[in-house]
Design an enzyme around this catalytic site. Structure first.
Site, short mmCIF file in Angstrom:
data_model
loop_
_atom_site.label_atom_id
_atom_site.label_comp_id
_atom_site.label_asym_id
_atom_site.label_seq_id
_atom_site.Cartn_x
_atom_site.Cartn_y
_atom_site.Cartn_z
N LYS A 13 -14.14 -11.95 30.70
CA LYS A 13 -12.80 -12.44 30.34
C LYS A 13 -12.57 -13.85 30.88
O LYS A 13 -12.12 -14.75 30.17
CB LYS A 13 -11.70 -11.49 30.88
CG LYS A 13 -11.83 -10.07 30.36
CD LYS A 13 -10.73 -9.16 30.88
CE LYS A 13 -10.76 -8.93 32.38
NZ LYS A 13 -11.97 -8.24 32.87
N ARG A 88 -2.42 -4.42 32.78
CA ARG A 88 -3.53 -3.59 33.21
C ARG A 88 -3.15 -2.11 33.22
O ARG A 88 -3.94 -1.28 33.66
CB ARG A 88 -3.91 -3.98 34.63
CG ARG A 88 -5.29 -4.59 34.72
CD ARG A 88 -5.53 -4.89 36.17
NE ARG A 88 -6.91 -5.06 36.45
CZ ARG A 88 -7.53 -6.24 36.40
NH1 ARG A 88 -6.89 -7.33 36.07
NH2 ARG A 88 -8.80 -6.31 36.69
N ARG A 127 -22.84 -11.86 40.10
CA ARG A 127 -21.86 -12.96 40.05
C ARG A 127 -21.75 -13.65 41.42
O ARG A 127 -21.69 -13.00 42.46
CB ARG A 127 -20.49 -12.43 39.64
CG ARG A 127 -19.41 -13.52 39.73
CD ARG A 127 -18.14 -13.17 39.00
NE ARG A 127 -17.55 -11.91 39.43
CZ ARG A 127 -16.51 -11.34 38.83
NH1 ARG A 127 -15.96 -11.90 37.77
NH2 ARG A 127 -16.02 -10.19 39.26
N ARG A 160 -17.79 -12.10 45.60
CA ARG A 160 -16.45 -11.51 45.79
C ARG A 160 -16.58 -10.17 46.49
O ARG A 160 -17.48 -9.39 46.21
CB ARG A 160 -15.77 -11.31 44.42
CG ARG A 160 -15.09 -12.55 43.91
CD ARG A 160 -14.56 -12.46 42.49
NE ARG A 160 -13.89 -11.22 42.10
CZ ARG A 160 -13.30 -11.04 40.91
NH1 ARG A 160 -13.30 -12.02 39.99
NH2 ARG A 160 -12.73 -9.91 40.60
N ARG A 171 -13.57 0.19 40.57
CA ARG A 171 -12.88 -0.66 39.57
C ARG A 171 -13.12 -0.11 38.16
O ARG A 171 -12.23 -0.14 37.32
CB ARG A 171 -13.39 -2.10 39.67
CG ARG A 171 -12.87 -2.81 40.91
CD ARG A 171 -13.65 -4.06 41.20
NE ARG A 171 -13.42 -5.11 40.23
CZ ARG A 171 -14.24 -6.15 40.05
NH1 ARG A 171 -15.33 -6.26 40.78
NH2 ARG A 171 -13.95 -7.07 39.17
P1 AP5 Z 1 -16.47 -13.03 34.31
O1 AP5 Z 1 -16.14 -13.93 33.19
O2 AP5 Z 1 -16.20 -13.47 35.71
O3 AP5 Z 1 -15.85 -11.56 34.03
P2 AP5 Z 1 -14.34 -11.04 34.07
O4 AP5 Z 1 -14.17 -10.11 32.90
O5 AP5 Z 1 -13.40 -12.17 34.20
O6 AP5 Z 1 -14.46 -10.18 35.39
P3 AP5 Z 1 -13.45 -9.95 36.60
O7 AP5 Z 1 -14.26 -9.13 37.58
O8 AP5 Z 1 -12.87 -11.22 37.11
O9 AP5 Z 1 -12.39 -9.08 35.94
P4 AP5 Z 1 -11.46 -8.10 36.61
O10 AP5 Z 1 -10.55 -7.79 35.51
O11 AP5 Z 1 -12.08 -6.91 37.24
O12 AP5 Z 1 -10.94 -8.89 37.88
P5 AP5 Z 1 -9.61 -9.72 38.15
O13 AP5 Z 1 -10.01 -10.94 38.85
O14 AP5 Z 1 -8.77 -9.80 36.92
O15 AP5 Z 1 -18.04 -12.65 34.17
C1 AP5 Z 1 -18.67 -11.80 35.12
C2 AP5 Z 1 -20.10 -12.33 35.38
O16 AP5 Z 1 -20.86 -12.19 34.16
C3 AP5 Z 1 -20.15 -13.83 35.76
O17 AP5 Z 1 -21.13 -14.01 36.75
C4 AP5 Z 1 -20.56 -14.53 34.45
O18 AP5 Z 1 -21.31 -15.70 34.71
C5 AP5 Z 1 -21.38 -13.46 33.76
N1 AP5 Z 1 -21.24 -13.51 32.30
C6 AP5 Z 1 -20.12 -13.76 31.57
N2 AP5 Z 1 -20.38 -13.71 30.25
C7 AP5 Z 1 -21.71 -13.39 30.15
C8 AP5 Z 1 -22.57 -13.18 29.03
N3 AP5 Z 1 -22.15 -13.28 27.78
N4 AP5 Z 1 -23.85 -12.84 29.29
C9 AP5 Z 1 -24.30 -12.74 30.57
N5 AP5 Z 1 -23.54 -12.94 31.67
C10 AP5 Z 1 -22.25 -13.25 31.43
O19 AP5 Z 1 -8.83 -8.74 39.15
C11 AP5 Z 1 -9.30 -8.50 40.45
C12 AP5 Z 1 -8.35 -7.53 41.15
O20 AP5 Z 1 -7.02 -8.12 41.23
C13 AP5 Z 1 -8.12 -6.17 40.48
O21 AP5 Z 1 -9.14 -5.24 40.79
C14 AP5 Z 1 -6.75 -5.80 41.05
O22 AP5 Z 1 -6.87 -5.32 42.36
C15 AP5 Z 1 -6.01 -7.14 41.08
N6 AP5 Z 1 -5.27 -7.37 39.83
C16 AP5 Z 1 -5.50 -8.36 38.92
N7 AP5 Z 1 -4.64 -8.27 37.88
C17 AP5 Z 1 -3.85 -7.18 38.15
C18 AP5 Z 1 -2.80 -6.56 37.46
N8 AP5 Z 1 -2.39 -6.99 36.23
N9 AP5 Z 1 -2.22 -5.47 38.01
C19 AP5 Z 1 -2.60 -5.02 39.21
N10 AP5 Z 1 -3.61 -5.55 39.92
C20 AP5 Z 1 -4.24 -6.62 39.40
#
Ligand code: AP5
Length: 216
Positions: A13, A88, A127, A160, A171
């Site tokens: 994402k 979420r 990552r 992370r 997760r």
């Molecule tokens: P990346 O693009 O970083 O993936 P992502 O989907 O953004 O992953 P996140 O882990 O950031 O998502 P998340 O939803 O779990 O975490 P968030 O930060 O929102 O890609 C991942 C890896 O793959 C990278 O190394 C990249 O280089 C590689 N990659 C990408 N595309 C690729 C491809 N096509 N091929 C190969 N490799 C590829 O949330 C973190 C925490 O915050 C949550 O767990 C929660 O505790 C809190 N939080 C956030 N939002 C909320 C909410 N709305 N409500 C409550 N808690 C929340």
């Protein structure tokens, strides 16, 4: 373009959001990035969020919804926005719908990035993030020359805390239990576009732009 990106942890994402926000000239609003920035600055919000994030749990809706409500009042949203990581759960989706209804600016689309679990685990475990500029790397798929140093700014790369194996498992469970139901919610609203997020980053971006161009 008022857009929500949804998909499991590690679906790409954040990676796709960078390119889509440039293409559509809209701000990228990532709730995870906002929590991490607050943590880096040592704010009470960041300190409160950290405990939940480190366990792979959702930060309580009361905190998250107010943070997003506040962000959506800023005056950089004339062209729209790209929300990444919010909503979420269904309660957050309902709050978002109400906020946008008040502003008479409903969502245009919800783009679901579909990736299987084995690929997610590979993506999350490899990552690495630059502590200085925030650039996201991958030890196999987007490899820095040195696994500990950012090629762009020479900053230190770190893993992370929530990308450790035991937290990844939690997760993924939380995604299935709490986030996956918003897929049906948005399908019923007629907003859902589901696409495969497997392949090269640029192919996925092209696919997303082409799918989203049809809703504009
Ligand atoms: P990346 O693009 O970083 O993936 P992502 O989907 O953004 O992953 P996140 O882990 O950031 O998502 P998340 O939803 O779990 O975490 P968030 O930060 O929102 O890609 C991942 C890896 O793959 C990278 O190394 C990249 O280089 C590689 N990659 C990408 N595309 C690729 C491809 N096509 N091929 C190969 N490799 C590829 O949330 C973190 C925490 O915050 C949550 O767990 C929660 O505790 C809190 N939080 C956030 N939002 C909320 C909410 N709305 N409500 C409550 N808690 C929340």
């Amino acid at each position: 373009m008022r857009l929500v990106l949804v998909g499991p942890p590690g679906a790409g994402k954040g990676t796709q959001a960078q390119f889509l926000s440039l293409h559509f000239a809209i701000p990228h609003i990532s709730t995870g990035d906002i929590f991490r920035a607050n943590l880096k600055d040592g704010t009470p919000l960041g300190i409160e969020a950290k405990g939940y994030m480190d366990r792979g749990e959702l930060v309580p809706d009361s905190v998250t919804n107010e943070m997003v409500r506040d962000r959506l009042t800023k005056d950089d949203l004339a062209n729209g926005f790209l929300l990444d990581g919010f909503p979420r759960n269904v309660a957050q989706a309902e709050v978002l719908r109400a906020i946008l209804a008040d502003k008479k600016t409903p969502l245009d689309a919800v783009l679901e990035l579909a990736v299987d679990t084995a690929e997610i685990v590979l993506r999350l475990s490899g990552r690495r993030v630059c502590r200085n500029c925030g650039k996201v790397w991958h030890l196999e798929f987007e490899k820095p020359a040195n696994p500990n140093i950012c090629d762009i700014c020479q900053g230190e790369l770190y893993q992370r805390d929530d990308d450790k194996e035991e937290v990844i498992t939690r997760r993924l469970e939380v995604y299935q239990e709490q986030t996956a139901p918003i897929i049906a919610f948005y399908r019923t609203e007629g907003l859902l576009i589901t696409m495969s997020a497997v392949g090269s980053v640029s192919d996925i971006t092209d696919r997303a732009i082409s799918a989203l161009s049809r809703v504009q």
